[in-house]
Design a protein around this motif. Structure first.
Motif, PDB file in Angstrom:
ATOM      1  N   VAL A   1      27.570  24.819  32.982  1.00  0.00           N
ATOM      2  CA  VAL A   1      26.407  25.710  33.043  1.00  0.00           C
ATOM      3  C   VAL A   1      26.040  25.907  34.511  1.00  0.00           C
ATOM      4  O   VAL A   1      25.854  24.932  35.253  1.00  0.00           O
ATOM      5  CB  VAL A   1      25.216  25.123  32.269  1.00  0.00           C
ATOM      6  CG1 VAL A   1      23.954  25.949  32.505  1.00  0.00           C
ATOM      7  CG2 VAL A   1      25.528  25.053  30.777  1.00  0.00           C
ATOM      8  N   MET A   2      25.933  27.151  34.944  1.00  0.00           N
ATOM      9  CA  MET A   2      25.561  27.441  36.320  1.00  0.00           C
ATOM     10  C   MET A   2      24.114  27.042  36.574  1.00  0.00           C
ATOM     11  O   MET A   2      23.242  27.319  35.757  1.00  0.00           O
ATOM     12  CB  MET A   2      25.739  28.939  36.613  1.00  0.00           C
ATOM     13  CG  MET A   2      25.724  29.289  38.084  1.00  0.00           C
ATOM     14  SD  MET A   2      25.608  31.071  38.324  1.00  0.00           S
ATOM     15  CE  MET A   2      23.838  31.284  38.112  1.00  0.00           C
ATOM     16  N   VAL A   3      23.853  26.384  37.694  1.00  0.00           N
ATOM     17  CA  VAL A   3      22.493  26.001  38.082  1.00  0.00           C
ATOM     18  C   VAL A   3      21.953  27.042  39.056  1.00  0.00           C
ATOM     19  O   VAL A   3      22.560  27.306  40.095  1.00  0.00           O
ATOM     20  CB  VAL A   3      22.478  24.603  38.731  1.00  0.00           C
ATOM     21  CG1 VAL A   3      21.073  24.262  39.226  1.00  0.00           C
ATOM     22  CG2 VAL A   3      22.970  23.554  37.729  1.00  0.00           C
ATOM     23  N   ASP A   4      20.803  27.629  38.708  1.00  0.00           N
ATOM     24  CA  ASP A   4      20.181  28.675  39.524  1.00  0.00           C
ATOM     25  C   ASP A   4      19.100  28.052  40.398  1.00  0.00           C
ATOM     26  O   ASP A   4      18.152  27.434  39.902  1.00  0.00           O
ATOM     27  CB  ASP A   4      19.587  29.746  38.604  1.00  0.00           C
ATOM     28  CG  ASP A   4      18.926  30.876  39.372  1.00  0.00           C
ATOM     29  OD1 ASP A   4      19.164  30.998  40.592  1.00  0.00           O
ATOM     30  OD2 ASP A   4      18.165  31.640  38.742  1.00  0.00           O
ATOM     31  N   LEU A   5      19.212  28.251  41.721  1.00  0.00           N
ATOM     32  CA  LEU A   5      18.297  27.649  42.684  1.00  0.00           C
ATOM     33  C   LEU A   5      17.112  28.545  43.037  1.00  0.00           C
ATOM     34  O   LEU A   5      16.228  28.106  43.776  1.00  0.00           O
ATOM     35  CB  LEU A   5      19.068  27.287  43.956  1.00  0.00           C
ATOM     36  CG  LEU A   5      20.229  26.318  43.739  1.00  0.00           C
ATOM     37  CD1 LEU A   5      21.058  26.181  45.011  1.00  0.00           C
ATOM     38  CD2 LEU A   5      19.730  24.971  43.282  1.00  0.00           C
ATOM     39  N   SER A   6      17.083  29.783  42.549  1.00  0.00           N
ATOM     40  CA  SER A   6      15.920  30.636  42.791  1.00  0.00           C
ATOM     41  C   SER A   6      14.687  29.985  42.158  1.00  0.00           C
ATOM     42  O   SER A   6      14.762  29.441  41.054  1.00  0.00           O
ATOM     43  CB  SER A   6      16.133  32.025  42.195  1.00  0.00           C
ATOM     44  OG  SER A   6      17.104  32.744  42.916  1.00  0.00           O
ATOM     45  N   HIS A   7      13.577  30.030  42.853  1.00  0.00           N
ATOM     46  CA  HIS A   7      12.288  29.436  42.470  1.00  0.00           C
ATOM     47  C   HIS A   7      12.199  27.940  42.762  1.00  0.00           C
ATOM     48  O   HIS A   7      11.106  27.381  42.760  1.00  0.00           O
ATOM     49  CB  HIS A   7      11.952  29.673  40.992  1.00  0.00           C
ATOM     50  CG  HIS A   7      11.586  31.064  40.644  1.00  0.00           C
ATOM     51  ND1 HIS A   7      10.342  31.600  40.914  1.00  0.00           N
ATOM     52  CD2 HIS A   7      12.293  32.046  40.036  1.00  0.00           C
ATOM     53  CE1 HIS A   7      10.293  32.841  40.483  1.00  0.00           C
ATOM     54  NE2 HIS A   7      11.469  33.151  39.959  1.00  0.00           N
ATOM     55  N   LEU A   8      13.305  27.260  43.015  1.00  0.00           N
ATOM     56  CA  LEU A   8      13.279  25.825  43.295  1.00  0.00           C
ATOM     57  C   LEU A   8      12.806  25.586  44.729  1.00  0.00           C
ATOM     58  O   LEU A   8      13.153  26.337  45.644  1.00  0.00           O
ATOM     59  CB  LEU A   8      14.683  25.254  43.102  1.00  0.00           C
ATOM     60  CG  LEU A   8      14.854  23.737  43.137  1.00  0.00           C
ATOM     61  CD1 LEU A   8      14.069  23.069  42.012  1.00  0.00           C
ATOM     62  CD2 LEU A   8      16.342  23.389  43.022  1.00  0.00           C
ATOM     63  N   ASN A   9      12.013  24.518  44.930  1.00  0.00           N
ATOM     64  CA  ASN A   9      11.551  24.232  46.285  1.00  0.00           C
ATOM     65  C   ASN A   9      12.685  23.694  47.158  1.00  0.00           C
ATOM     66  O   ASN A   9      13.787  23.420  46.670  1.00  0.00           O
ATOM     67  CB  ASN A   9      10.345  23.293  46.271  1.00  0.00           C
ATOM     68  CG  ASN A   9      10.696  21.879  45.817  1.00  0.00           C
ATOM     69  OD1 ASN A   9      11.816  21.583  45.416  1.00  0.00           O
ATOM     70  ND2 ASN A   9       9.712  20.997  45.877  1.00  0.00           N
ATOM     71  N   GLU A  10      12.408  23.546  48.467  1.00  0.00           N
ATOM     72  CA  GLU A  10      13.497  23.228  49.391  1.00  0.00           C
ATOM     73  C   GLU A  10      14.053  21.825  49.164  1.00  0.00           C
ATOM     74  O   GLU A  10      15.274  21.618  49.211  1.00  0.00           O
ATOM     75  CB  GLU A  10      13.033  23.383  50.843  1.00  0.00           C
ATOM     76  CG  GLU A  10      14.192  23.288  51.809  1.00  0.00           C
ATOM     77  CD  GLU A  10      13.880  23.795  53.203  1.00  0.00           C
ATOM     78  OE1 GLU A  10      14.730  23.592  54.096  1.00  0.00           O
ATOM     79  OE2 GLU A  10      12.799  24.378  53.408  1.00  0.00           O
ATOM     80  N   LYS A  11      13.206  20.847  48.904  1.00  0.00           N
ATOM     81  CA  LYS A  11      13.719  19.500  48.651  1.00  0.00           C
ATOM     82  C   LYS A  11      14.600  19.489  47.400  1.00  0.00           C
ATOM     83  O   LYS A  11      15.641  18.819  47.363  1.00  0.00           O
ATOM     84  CB  LYS A  11      12.574  18.505  48.521  1.00  0.00           C
ATOM     85  CG  LYS A  11      11.897  18.143  49.840  1.00  0.00           C
ATOM     86  CD  LYS A  11      10.887  17.036  49.661  1.00  0.00           C
ATOM     87  CE  LYS A  11      10.323  16.569  51.002  1.00  0.00           C
ATOM     88  NZ  LYS A  11       9.544  17.594  51.688  1.00  0.00           N
ATOM     89  N   GLY A  12      14.186  20.225  46.377  1.00  0.00           N
ATOM     90  CA  GLY A  12      15.019  20.330  45.180  1.00  0.00           C
ATOM     91  C   GLY A  12      16.348  21.001  45.472  1.00  0.00           C
ATOM     92  O   GLY A  12      17.397  20.588  44.952  1.00  0.00           O
ATOM     93  N   PHE A  13      16.328  22.034  46.300  1.00  0.00           N
ATOM     94  CA  PHE A  13      17.555  22.729  46.702  1.00  0.00           C
ATOM     95  C   PHE A  13      18.547  21.741  47.302  1.00  0.00           C
ATOM     96  O   PHE A  13      19.723  21.697  46.936  1.00  0.00           O
ATOM     97  CB  PHE A  13      17.212  23.836  47.699  1.00  0.00           C
ATOM     98  CG  PHE A  13      18.388  24.610  48.226  1.00  0.00           C
ATOM     99  CD1 PHE A  13      18.680  25.869  47.730  1.00  0.00           C
ATOM    100  CD2 PHE A  13      19.198  24.100  49.240  1.00  0.00           C
ATOM    101  CE1 PHE A  13      19.760  26.593  48.228  1.00  0.00           C
ATOM    102  CE2 PHE A  13      20.278  24.808  49.746  1.00  0.00           C
ATOM    103  CZ  PHE A  13      20.563  26.064  49.228  1.00  0.00           C
TER     104      PHE A  13
END
Length: 359
Positions: A207-219
């Motif tokens: 499953v592709m993980v989408d980083l849009s909306h995620l904060n920078e530490k989460g990125f």
């Protein structure tokens, strides 16, 4: 009048399922809402306008709206500066029925012949060649996934192939970024232990993980943990528009180095250097972001992620029928036909090939 362009568009993000969810009557029958999509309806996307605009398919988001959205988001984003409080986290037991309804809408769209839910790149190419819209089942915000990840297996079995751990508001998995300008995404903590388990499970399933909306530490937590390409389906360049939703050059570089992908978000607040959600936004602002992201990520790692039916888009494009306006602007800007094909279609196919497991 811009003539229809032969270039087909594969798009990184739309919210048409949320729009159609709002058309479902109280008795819960989704068939009428889907029939309206097939025949033509309000908003940005339907079948007639998709045919006009060359919309070949994309990521159809399952998104659960907040119970208390906290005011008119778009009106607040007309101010010179803003930092909007995020809605409260949603509980799994409340989010799941809404997500299931939207999944049911997408399944009904397939049943009525409007789209085909695709689970492989081969599926997508064959569907597009047949003239039907290729739909990737995506989840924007993982509120409908339980901590034990049982629901993820169920959604995967139904066709889910892309998931964003957050839509800005916090989840049990991670924290998102607020709608803030000027700002950046360096806000809040990174992935929770449940979030790290979610990323591992997504990697295992493909499953592709989408980083849009995620904060920078989460990125950066995802970048360290994941064995898949880094993908932000609908985000822009912070260097052009210093909005919390946009990505820094360092993040863009990491996406390129991972052989990942970023999709240009058409939402005008994330395009305009002044951060305002105004429809009077020139297509040249879109080209500025494309130029910058291509320079930092590389031309093989940039595409489109419109956010149709979820944002205010430039008035010259207006809806999915206006996609040829952007294609013509790319060509007039000096982009070659080969580069335009990559940005509009092929780059998404390549990153999905690198991400998905075989079905």
């Amino acid at each position: 009048m811009v003539q229809q362009d032969p270039q087909l568009i594969f798009d990184g993000h739309n919210d048409v399922l949320l729009k159609l969810n709002g058309m479902v009557p109280a008795k819960g029958d989704v068939r009428d809402a889907v029939a309206r999509f097939v025949q033509g309806c309000s908003g940005h996307i339907d079948i007639p306008r998709s045919e006009t605009g060359g919309f070949a398919g994309g990521f159809f988001a399952i998104y659960v709206p907040s119970e208390d959205p906290g005011g008119d988001l778009f009106s607040e984003m007309l101010k010179p500066a803003y930092n909007l409080p995020l809605p409260q986290a949603l509980e799994y037991r409340n989010a799941l029925p809404v997500a299931l309804t939207q999944m049911g809408i997408l399944i009904e769209m397939e049943r009525q012949g409007a789209v085909k839910i695709c689970r492989s790149v081969k599926d997508i190419r064959e569907t597009v060649s047949s003239g039907r819209i290729a739909a990737i089942m995506h989840m924007e915000g993982a509120e409908a996934i339980d901590a034990d990840l049982v629901a993820l297996d169920v959604f995967y079995a139904a066709g889910l192939r892309s998931l964003g751990p957050v839509w800005s508001r916090p989840t049990i998995f991670a924290e998102g970024v607020p709608f803030a300008y000027p700002s950046d995404g360096d806000i809040g903590e990174g992935l929770t232990p449940a979030g790290k388990a979610l990323i591992r499970k997504c990697n295992a399933l493909g499953v592709m993980v989408d980083l849009s909306h995620l904060n920078e530490k989460g990125f950066w937590d995802v970048a360290e943990l994941s064995d898949a390409p880094l993908v932000a389906t609908h985000s822009n360049a912070h260097a052009i528009c210093p909005h919390a939703r946009n990505l820094t050059d360092r993040q863009l570089q990491a996406i390129g180095e991972s052989k990942g992908m970023i999709g240009l978000n058409f939402a005008t607040a994330f395009l305009r250097p002044d951060g305002k959600m105004l429809p009077e936004t020139p297509v040249t602002d879109m080209l500025m972001h494309l130029d910058h992201m291509i320079r930092i990520c590389g031309e093989d790692h940039v595409g489109l992620g419109s956010d149709f039916d979820g944002a205010t888009v430039p008035v010259s494009i207006h809806d999915v029928a206006g996609l040829p306006v952007l294609v013509k602007a790319m060509r007039d800007h000096g982009y070659s036909d080969a580069l335009i094909h990559k940005l509009c279609f092929e780059n998404w196919m390549q990153v999905l090939e690198r991400t998905w497991k075989g079905d």
